[in-house]
Design an enzyme around this catalytic site. Sequence first.
Site, short mmCIF file in Angstrom:
data_model
loop_
_atom_site.label_atom_id
_atom_site.label_comp_id
_atom_site.label_asym_id
_atom_site.label_seq_id
_atom_site.Cartn_x
_atom_site.Cartn_y
_atom_site.Cartn_z
CB SER A 122 -0.95 0.01 1.20
OG SER A 122 -0.26 0.23 2.39
CE LYS A 159 -3.51 2.70 4.18
NZ LYS A 159 -2.71 1.49 4.47
#
Lengths: 202, 202
Positions: A122, A159
């Site tokens: 990701s 993230k």
Amino acid sequence: MRKITDRQKQVLEYICDFIDEHSYAPSIRDIQKHFGLKSTKGVKDHIDRLVEKGYLSRTEGTARALKVIRDGDKATRKVPLIGTVAAGLPLLAEENIEDYLPVSADMARTEGMFFLRVNGDSMINAAILDGDLVLVRPQPFVEQGEIAVVRIGDEATVKRFFRFNTRVELHSENPDYTPIVYSDEDEDIRIVGKVTAVFRTL
Amino acid sequence: MRKITDRQKQVLEYICDFIDEHSYAPSIRDIQKHFGLKSTKGVKDHIDRLVEKGYLSRTEGTARALKVIRDGDKATRKVPLIGTVAAGLPLLAEENIEDYLPVSADMARTEGMFFLRVNGDSMINAAILDGDLVLVRPQPFVEQGEIAVVRIGDEATVKRFFRFNTRVELHSENPDYTPIVYSDEDEDIRIVGKVTAVFRTL
DNA sequence: CTCCTACCTATACATATGTTTACTTATGAA
DNA sequence: TTCATAAGTAAACATATGTATAGGTAGGAG
């Protein structure tokens, strides 16, 4: 740093090498023999001067208690690897320490830092690949857009973190993933820390 | 590893802590005082047993010559950072050492390894960014497609290395760059080493 | 119980190691 | 020259530190 003479430099280097090899410092007589001197006094003088000039530290009257003061000492800190992100990991649980990795103290200045292994792709556009280790400094906030470890319920992810008016957004660095949006007040989401370095073994 | 008693464990831990704090090992009498013992003999016994059981090593008859043998010792190696790739750098010249970084001995098992700072974005798709440090193991060959440091004349680059019939190809991991093709026998090109790890500080 | 080991006290002893005083030689600066 | 500093020799001295001998107590294994 004050200048030292060539001879003093030789002595200092010998002390360094000796410690490197034996893990303990040489005695004055060890040094004496190495340089073929016939008296201990000369050595003592050199050591005294190296201490005065700040290249050595020592405990007087104690055997082999020399310590080389390194230039902005590249000390090492053992940082625990405590798990993998993107799995439901019991974060910060000491039981889960997989390993300790020595890291330059430059990189891990703060207490309590830890490693996480990143799972998945990701963050691929931020050049963090599956299996990479990220070094995390625990802190309850990060700057806009910084890469953070965030806990959502019982899971943790890496993230990019954004905070807008009343909401929080977690952006992946991969076009296949859409941002995760949370309410500002959601108790279920918490910043664990900031990613400060990436390590990868090929 | 052979078992040790609780008491022996306490002694071992004290020795570890002492070394951590002072950089030199405790004397037998230091340990004696710490545990409030009234004789040195008990301490000597403990040390002898810890040595027998492989938890300590020492030089007999030498003051403060204890060394803790750590479990699969996560030793550290100081690896020099010797320059930046993609500039005309005098590779391996000792004069050019910018810094030493401690690295887990796991990662730097071989002698002679070094760091290079990567300049530019030619390896961006291999998740090696501008400014990253790559750990290099010097060796004259690499497997097909591995990332290598290659010297072309006086310059060095980081590229994926391929060898075909009579030619050598250096591939960037960036579509903007075309592969560099050389003849197999070109003396001007040489493999410096293999990239074994990547480090990035954010 | 008997034997063994872990753990400890007491007391020396030997030597490894730091410290000091007194002098010598050489070099460079004032 | 004169003075200061670096470097070293010589000879003791003081003590920090490792080693050894002789026991003693407690608990577990056989």
